[in-house]
Design a protein around this motif. Structure first.
Motif, PDB file in Angstrom:
ATOM      1  N   LEU A 121      22.152 -11.511  25.637  1.00  0.00           N
ATOM      2  CA  LEU A 121      22.566 -12.387  26.698  1.00  0.00           C
ATOM      3  C   LEU A 121      23.097 -12.032  28.131  1.00  0.00           C
ATOM      4  CD1 LEU A 121      22.651 -15.428  27.649  1.00  0.00           C
ATOM      5  CD2 LEU A 121      24.935 -15.543  27.035  1.00  0.00           C
ATOM      6  N   TRP A 122      23.895 -10.766  27.874  1.00  0.00           N
ATOM      7  CA  TRP A 122      24.388 -10.063  29.019  1.00  0.00           C
ATOM      8  C   TRP A 122      23.163  -9.460  29.786  1.00  0.00           C
ATOM      9  CZ3 TRP A 122      28.705  -5.806  28.253  1.00  0.00           C
ATOM     10  CH2 TRP A 122      29.251  -5.515  29.466  1.00  0.00           C
ATOM     11  N   ILE A 123      22.446  -8.819  29.009  1.00  0.00           N
ATOM     12  CA  ILE A 123      21.295  -8.077  29.346  1.00  0.00           C
ATOM     13  C   ILE A 123      20.226  -9.177  30.092  1.00  0.00           C
ATOM     14  CG2 ILE A 123      19.281  -6.576  28.955  1.00  0.00           C
ATOM     15  CD1 ILE A 123      21.243  -5.268  26.916  1.00  0.00           C
ATOM     16  N   TYR A 124      19.949 -10.125  29.321  1.00  0.00           N
ATOM     17  CA  TYR A 124      18.986 -10.887  30.036  1.00  0.00           C
ATOM     18  C   TYR A 124      19.694 -11.619  31.373  1.00  0.00           C
ATOM     19  CZ  TYR A 124      16.578 -15.245  30.889  1.00  0.00           C
ATOM     20  OH  TYR A 124      15.801 -16.214  31.412  1.00  0.00           O
ATOM     21  N   ALA A 125      20.894 -12.083  31.356  1.00  0.00           N
ATOM     22  CA  ALA A 125      21.510 -12.660  32.598  1.00  0.00           C
ATOM     23  C   ALA A 125      21.470 -11.463  33.821  1.00  0.00           C
ATOM     24  CB  ALA A 125      22.855 -13.092  32.461  1.00  0.00           C
ATOM     25  N   PHE A 126      21.825 -10.239  33.308  1.00  0.00           N
ATOM     26  CA  PHE A 126      21.746  -9.264  34.539  1.00  0.00           C
ATOM     27  C   PHE A 126      20.378  -8.791  35.149  1.00  0.00           C
ATOM     28  CE2 PHE A 126      21.434  -4.650  35.501  1.00  0.00           C
ATOM     29  CZ  PHE A 126      22.332  -4.832  36.746  1.00  0.00           C
ATOM     30  N   ILE A 127      19.477  -8.807  34.130  1.00  0.00           N
ATOM     31  CA  ILE A 127      17.910  -8.550  34.749  1.00  0.00           C
ATOM     32  C   ILE A 127      17.433  -9.832  35.400  1.00  0.00           C
ATOM     33  CG2 ILE A 127      15.696  -8.131  34.025  1.00  0.00           C
ATOM     34  CD1 ILE A 127      16.771  -6.481  31.666  1.00  0.00           C
ATOM     35  N   CYS A 129      19.238 -11.949  37.270  1.00  0.00           N
ATOM     36  CA  CYS A 129      19.911 -11.852  38.443  1.00  0.00           C
ATOM     37  C   CYS A 129      19.407 -10.883  39.205  1.00  0.00           C
ATOM     38  CB  CYS A 129      21.577 -11.657  38.100  1.00  0.00           C
ATOM     39  SG  CYS A 129      22.431 -11.867  39.591  1.00  0.00           S
ATOM     40  N   LEU A 130      19.187  -9.709  38.898  1.00  0.00           N
ATOM     41  CA  LEU A 130      18.347  -8.850  39.738  1.00  0.00           C
ATOM     42  C   LEU A 130      17.026  -9.202  40.278  1.00  0.00           C
ATOM     43  CD1 LEU A 130      19.264  -5.326  37.958  1.00  0.00           C
ATOM     44  CD2 LEU A 130      20.080  -6.297  39.860  1.00  0.00           C
ATOM     45  N   ASN A 131      16.083  -9.868  39.488  1.00  0.00           N
ATOM     46  CA  ASN A 131      14.872 -10.097  39.546  1.00  0.00           C
ATOM     47  C   ASN A 131      14.761 -11.526  40.686  1.00  0.00           C
ATOM     48  OD1 ASN A 131      13.907  -7.942  38.642  1.00  0.00           O
ATOM     49  ND2 ASN A 131      13.519  -8.847  36.595  1.00  0.00           N
ATOM     50  N   THR A 132      15.799 -12.181  40.967  1.00  0.00           N
ATOM     51  CA  THR A 132      15.726 -13.566  41.440  1.00  0.00           C
ATOM     52  C   THR A 132      15.832 -13.129  42.949  1.00  0.00           C
ATOM     53  OG1 THR A 132      16.924 -14.688  39.575  1.00  0.00           O
ATOM     54  CG2 THR A 132      16.861 -15.742  41.722  1.00  0.00           C
ATOM     55  N   PRO A 133      14.946 -13.690  43.593  1.00  0.00           N
ATOM     56  CA  PRO A 133      14.885 -13.613  45.096  1.00  0.00           C
ATOM     57  C   PRO A 133      16.176 -14.248  45.864  1.00  0.00           C
ATOM     58  CG  PRO A 133      12.698 -14.645  44.394  1.00  0.00           C
ATOM     59  CD  PRO A 133      13.681 -14.484  43.067  1.00  0.00           C
ATOM     60  N   PRO A 145      26.546 -15.018  47.374  1.00  0.00           N
ATOM     61  CA  PRO A 145      25.693 -14.035  47.477  1.00  0.00           C
ATOM     62  C   PRO A 145      24.914 -13.277  46.126  1.00  0.00           C
ATOM     63  CG  PRO A 145      27.438 -13.824  48.935  1.00  0.00           C
ATOM     64  CD  PRO A 145      27.867 -14.858  48.183  1.00  0.00           C
ATOM     65  N   LYS A 146      23.980 -12.712  46.098  1.00  0.00           N
ATOM     66  CA  LYS A 146      23.369 -12.184  45.024  1.00  0.00           C
ATOM     67  C   LYS A 146      24.181 -11.096  44.509  1.00  0.00           C
ATOM     68  CE  LYS A 146      19.002  -9.953  43.489  1.00  0.00           C
ATOM     69  NZ  LYS A 146      17.556  -9.871  43.702  1.00  0.00           N
ATOM     70  N   VAL A 147      24.801 -10.344  45.440  1.00  0.00           N
ATOM     71  CA  VAL A 147      25.710  -9.178  45.138  1.00  0.00           C
ATOM     72  C   VAL A 147      26.632  -9.497  44.017  1.00  0.00           C
ATOM     73  CG1 VAL A 147      26.735  -7.180  45.826  1.00  0.00           C
ATOM     74  CG2 VAL A 147      24.524  -7.682  46.900  1.00  0.00           C
ATOM     75  N   VAL A 173      28.315 -11.071  36.752  1.00  0.00           N
ATOM     76  CA  VAL A 173      27.732 -10.877  35.324  1.00  0.00           C
ATOM     77  C   VAL A 173      28.201  -9.615  34.763  1.00  0.00           C
ATOM     78  CG1 VAL A 173      25.384 -10.587  34.498  1.00  0.00           C
ATOM     79  CG2 VAL A 173      25.752 -12.447  36.171  1.00  0.00           C
ATOM     80  N   LEU A 174      28.168  -8.297  35.501  1.00  0.00           N
ATOM     81  CA  LEU A 174      28.705  -7.389  35.013  1.00  0.00           C
ATOM     82  C   LEU A 174      30.052  -7.115  34.544  1.00  0.00           C
ATOM     83  CD1 LEU A 174      26.848  -4.763  37.205  1.00  0.00           C
ATOM     84  CD2 LEU A 174      26.281  -5.367  34.830  1.00  0.00           C
ATOM     85  N   LEU A 175      31.042  -7.735  35.322  1.00  0.00           N
ATOM     86  CA  LEU A 175      32.493  -7.649  34.972  1.00  0.00           C
ATOM     87  C   LEU A 175      32.786  -8.589  33.887  1.00  0.00           C
ATOM     88  CD1 LEU A 175      34.235  -7.477  38.430  1.00  0.00           C
ATOM     89  CD2 LEU A 175      33.885  -5.604  36.871  1.00  0.00           C
ATOM     90  N   PHE A 176      32.317  -9.858  33.745  1.00  0.00           N
ATOM     91  CA  PHE A 176      32.639 -10.831  32.790  1.00  0.00           C
ATOM     92  C   PHE A 176      31.452 -11.071  31.708  1.00  0.00           C
ATOM     93  CE2 PHE A 176      34.817 -12.123  36.807  1.00  0.00           C
ATOM     94  CZ  PHE A 176      36.015 -11.789  36.552  1.00  0.00           C
TER      95      PHE A 176
END
Length: 117
Positions: free
Chosen positions: A13-19, A21-25, A33-35, A41-44
């Motif tokens: 789930l962590w990897i899916y949410a991270f990817i 988030c990265l791929n979302t315009p 903000p996206k950053v 997502v990374l910290l929590f």
């Protein structure tokens, strides 16, 4: 093996949410903000707060940022209008081809008559 399953599910789930988030315009990101979403997502991620927050509230769902919901081609007026434009162009091209074919047939008939005489 079964005792590793919860850890693997959290990691997935962590990897899916991270990817995701990265791929979302940037235009489809809600609230922050996206950053900032990436950092959350990374910290929590280990406690599932970050990925669940991203999936629940961080992204515009359903395509409303793209200008409305998706419609099937047979219900989409713009698509149906584009079919009509293509048909008109095709009909004009077909008429040109038919005229060219008639002209060539007449030319062949004249040559055949000239050879026979």
């Amino acid at each position: 093996m079964l005792r590793y399953l919860p850890f693997l599910l959290v990691l997935a789930l962590w990897i899916y949410a991270f990817i995701d988030c990265l791929n979302t315009p940037e235009a489809e990101v809600k609230g922050l903000p996206k950053v900032v979403w990436i950092i959350i997502v990374l910290l929590f991620g280990e406690v599932l707060i970050g990925p669940v927050a991203w999936l629940a509230a961080g992204k515009v769902r359903g395509g409303s940022a793209r200008g409305g919901r998706w419609t099937a081609p047979d219900d989409n007026p713009a698509f149906l209008a584009s079919l009509g434009e293509g048909t008109k162009k095709d009909e004009a091209l077909l008429k040109d081809w038919e005229a060219d074919l008639r002209r060539r047939e007449e030319e062949l008939k004249r040559r055949e008559r000239g050879d026979e005489a």
